[in-house]
Structure formats: C-alpha cells, structure tokens
Design an enzyme around this catalytic site. Sequence first.
Site, PDB file in Angstrom:
ATOM      1  N   GLN A 269       9.235  21.843 -17.839  1.00 24.96           N
ATOM      2  CA  GLN A 269      10.195  22.075 -18.913  1.00 24.96           C
ATOM      3  C   GLN A 269       9.604  23.015 -19.966  1.00 24.96           C
ATOM      4  OE1 GLN A 269      10.765  18.099 -20.451  1.00 24.96           O
ATOM      5  NE2 GLN A 269       8.591  17.804 -20.749  1.00 24.96           N
TER       6      GLN A 269
ATOM      7  N   ASP B 291       6.666  11.660 -26.758  1.00 32.08           N
ATOM      8  CA  ASP B 291       6.376  12.012 -28.155  1.00 32.08           C
ATOM      9  C   ASP B 291       5.683  10.884 -28.899  1.00 32.08           C
ATOM     10  OD1 ASP B 291       8.574  10.207 -29.140  1.00 32.08           O
ATOM     11  OD2 ASP B 291       9.831  11.709 -28.162  1.00 32.08           O
TER      12      ASP B 291
ATOM     13  N   ASP C 214       5.722   9.137 -18.013  1.00 33.34           N
ATOM     14  CA  ASP C 214       6.346  10.392 -18.440  1.00 33.34           C
ATOM     15  C   ASP C 214       5.891  11.483 -17.487  1.00 33.34           C
ATOM     16  OD1 ASP C 214       6.777  12.975 -19.913  1.00 33.34           O
ATOM     17  OD2 ASP C 214       7.542  11.607 -21.436  1.00 33.34           O
TER      18      ASP C 214
ATOM     19  N   ASP D 107       6.920  10.724 -11.829  1.00 31.21           N
ATOM     20  CA  ASP D 107       8.361  10.536 -11.848  1.00 31.21           C
ATOM     21  C   ASP D 107       8.657   9.042 -11.998  1.00 31.21           C
ATOM     22  OD1 ASP D 107      10.839   9.773  -9.920  1.00 31.21           O
ATOM     23  OD2 ASP D 107      11.214  11.682 -10.929  1.00 31.21           O
ATOM     24  N   ALA D 108       9.551   8.711 -12.918  1.00 34.56           N
ATOM     25  CA  ALA D 108       9.822   7.301 -13.225  1.00 34.56           C
ATOM     26  C   ALA D 108      10.353   6.545 -12.009  1.00 34.56           C
ATOM     27  CB  ALA D 108      10.815   7.204 -14.384  1.00 34.56           C
TER      28      ALA D 108
ATOM     29  N   ASP E 173      13.638   5.898 -22.275  1.00 34.56           N
ATOM     30  CA  ASP E 173      13.911   6.967 -23.239  1.00 34.56           C
ATOM     31  C   ASP E 173      13.858   8.293 -22.481  1.00 34.56           C
ATOM     32  OD1 ASP E 173      14.356   8.344 -25.557  1.00 34.56           O
ATOM     33  OD2 ASP E 173      12.312   8.146 -26.319  1.00 34.56           O
TER      34      ASP E 173
END
Length: 518
Positions: free
Chosen positions: A242, A296, A316, A350-351, A369
């Site tokens: 990203q 974050d 994450d 990857d979740a 989230d």
Amino acid sequence: MEYLKRNSFILKLAIFATGFAGIVAEYTLSTLATYFIGNSIFQWTMIVSLMLFCMGLGSRLSKLITKNLIQNFLILETSLSLIVAFSSVLVYTLASISEYYGIVIYSLSMLIGLLIGLEIPLVVRINREYEDLKSNISSILEKDYYGSLIGGIFFAFIGLPMLGLAYTPFVLGIINFLVALIVFYRFKDKINKRSTIRLQAILLVVFAILITGISYTEPIIQWGEQKKYKDKVVYSEQTEYQKIVLTEWKDEHWLYLNGNLQFCSIDEKMYHEPLVHPIMQLHPKPQRILVLGGGDGCAVREILKYPSVEKIDMVDLDPKMTDLGRNHPVLIDINKGSMRSDKLEIYNKDAYIHLEQNTSDFYDIIIADLPDPRSIELGRLYSHEFYSLCKRKLRPKGLLITQAGSPYFATKAYNCIDKTMQSAGFKTVKLHNQVLSMGEWGWVIGTKSNDINAPQLKERLQNIAFKDLETKWINTEAMQLMTSFGKEFYKPIDSLEINKIHNPVLYQYYLDGNWDLY
C-alpha cells in the site's frame, strides 16, 4: 556462422528485455490505477487485458512496416523507453491537476501494449536472416515469455518494495534504451549513413531526457503527491502492499493508506474509543486480545488501559506500517508508545491466513480494525468464513468487534457485515458515531456466548459506566447515542445477501454506497 549466431542472440536479448520491461510497466500502471482509482482486481484485470489486446493490434499493424525494419525497431524501442520511464511522473502530475488521470493510465497501458506488439513481429522478420522459420518464431516468443516471468519476479521483490513507483519505470526505460543502443551498434552496418546519423542523434537526446528525468522524478512525484492532499505531506512511502502517507497541519496529523483516511489526530479518539472500550467493558476479565489490523497502535493504546490484559497479539499485513507505529515520532506521540509494549506481539501476516494457521491461541476479545471492504480481496476479511474462523478462536464468553464502514454512506455494506456476522453464529449489536474527519462511522459487536441475546447485549452496552477508566470522549451518554439508530428507512436487511468467499457481494454493496454525499 558465428557472426549470424551473435546477431540472432542480440535480437533475442532485445525481445527478452522488451518482455521484461513491458510486463513490469503494466504492473506499475495497475498499481497506480489501484492507488488512484481503487478496486485492485478490476484495475489489474482490465489493464493487463487491454495490454494484451493492444499487443495483438500492434502485431496486426506491424505488417504495414515493409522496409527499414531495423530503423523502425530502434524508433519503437526508444519511444517505448521514454513512455515507460515517464509513466509514473505523468500520472502523478495529471492526478494533481485533472480528474482524467484514469484515462491517462489506461491510454499508457494500451500504447505500451501496441508498441510491444509492433516490435515482436519486426524482430521475427529481422531474425529470419539468421534462423530458419521454425526456430526463429519459437525462440523469439520463448525469450519474450521468459522476460515476462523475470519481470514479474523483479516487480514483486525489487521494483515495488525497494525502488517504488518513482524509480521502477526509469529502470525499465533504461533497459529499453540499452537494448536500442546495443541493437544500433550491432546492426549499424545495415543502416544507411544518413539514417545512422539521425538515429545517433535520437539516442543521444533520449539518453539526456532519461538522465534528466531520473534527476527530477522524486521532486515531481512529491509535488504531485502533495497536490493530492490539502495538508503538508511529512511522510510518504510505497510499500509492497500500500501507499502510506502522513500529513500535518499545525500540530495535528492525518494518516492515509492508498489515499483513504485512516485517522486524524484531532478526533481519532472518537473512532478508537468506540472500537475498543465497549467490547472490553462487556467482558468480565479480558486477558488475551487479538487485534487484526491497527498497525498505527491507537487501538493497542486503549487496550493497555485495562490491567487484566496479559497478552495482545496484533496481525497486520504490512511490516512498514507496524514499524511506523513503533518508530515514527508522530505516531509514537499519538499511540503513547503502545507498539513497544512488552504485552504486544506483532505478526506481519494476512489476517485470514493467520486465523487458519494458528491452532494454539484462543482469545477473550478480537478487534478487527481492517480496511474498508472496497475490493474482493478485502471483502474476504468480512466474510462468513472469516467470522467463522474468528468464532473458533474465541473463548466461551468471547466477543468480536469489527469496524464496518459507514451506516449511512455505505448502508447496504454496513448491514451486510452485520448479517454476515450473524450467519457465523454471533449475536450482534450495531454501533455508530459521528467522527468529525470521517463522517458517520459504524461498528458491529458480536458475542459468542449463549447466555445472552442481542437485546440483552444492547441493554448492557447502553448502561456501561466506564468507572476508573481514563477516556477522552466515550461515556454512558455516548453509549446511549451510539446504540440508537432511529427507524430503518434504507433498504431492508432481509434483501441483502450474506458475504461469502464464493459469493463476494460485500465489495459491490460498498462501491454502490452513497459516497457522493460524503
């Protein structure tokens, strides 16, 4: 004989390099389209498909070139060099001043495909002087396909993660230029003197343009990036997953992923406190917490306010994001250093895969989230199968909360998430709050417990007192508002389908939202 073999080798090397540069150029444009337009699967599918179509069109048009094959090949190769090299610069520049950057991205893709399609038949025709027809065609196509494979590997492991979208195109441009240079000097005895002088001048000019472009591409792209955001960009990085951008105005900061706002430091507590505290208050003694996304560190900051918490696992995908949360002074100040807590363990995976593969850990609470389900691959993290995995990882009284987008800007998507969680066996309650920078936003809480039903869960949420807990915004009055929606006047939830991996309806519900009102 040896001379003929060397000439043929040079031509095959040229096609290998063309295949390499062409496929990487298409991947670069697909990534740019995903970043600027969104819906990655659609963008990659259409751009690569259009490239292949234009390659076919170029192959057809190549029969119109009947003489001066080497000169024409060199002109095509130098043209391709410039177009590929400046593709990112052009897109970033136009995106900052015009709304038609999507047309530019697709036009570049088609033009690159057309040039490659013109080149391959020309090389076949030039090479027929050195090889018989059977070997000629098979070896030329073979080298093109091999180049495409190596190009894909280069883009995945070096181009995007290391060079980024600024310099990867210039690497491709230089490769095409070197091909033209080698072919020119190898075959210049077959070119008349007048054309030789002209081609030398063209190569010199192209070289100068490429060197100038390399020198100025970073400030140009930074300028284009800055024009995309209203506030000063203080951090920008393209990772393999990203684009991460951090902007600043006065002493406040905004975090964007792929151009989408993740939080604003002015009001992020109006998002993260509803995400964390209602579900933490529902559990009698939350000890083990799983956070999906949240690199974050703001959600972890709120979780650490509970002394009963013994272990927090964070999953994450992007290590650059979690490193930013751990080490960037702006995020450290916002998350209060939560990402460096001894209670926190980070998994950059990857979740969905993590939940499938991890068979030993079970949790009291799972906090999802995750990015909005604006694509099929992201919608997988809001699927029946995904929530079933979450339920399996929860202890008997376990709870799950997911951010669910906007109940008003993406009403069908929001209700689809709620319905999909229920299909996985959760009893759910919907929450919403007006986050100043994001608009009306929503979450869905689900419980695995059989000892409580949805109305009882909602009543418990409305009566949370938040005693002995330091919060900036959330309180009992806020819970009354967050659990109240008024009458249902949007499309009834019964008409919505459940989001499943084999029936990914959610992303389309999301894209069909009322985003023009946002």
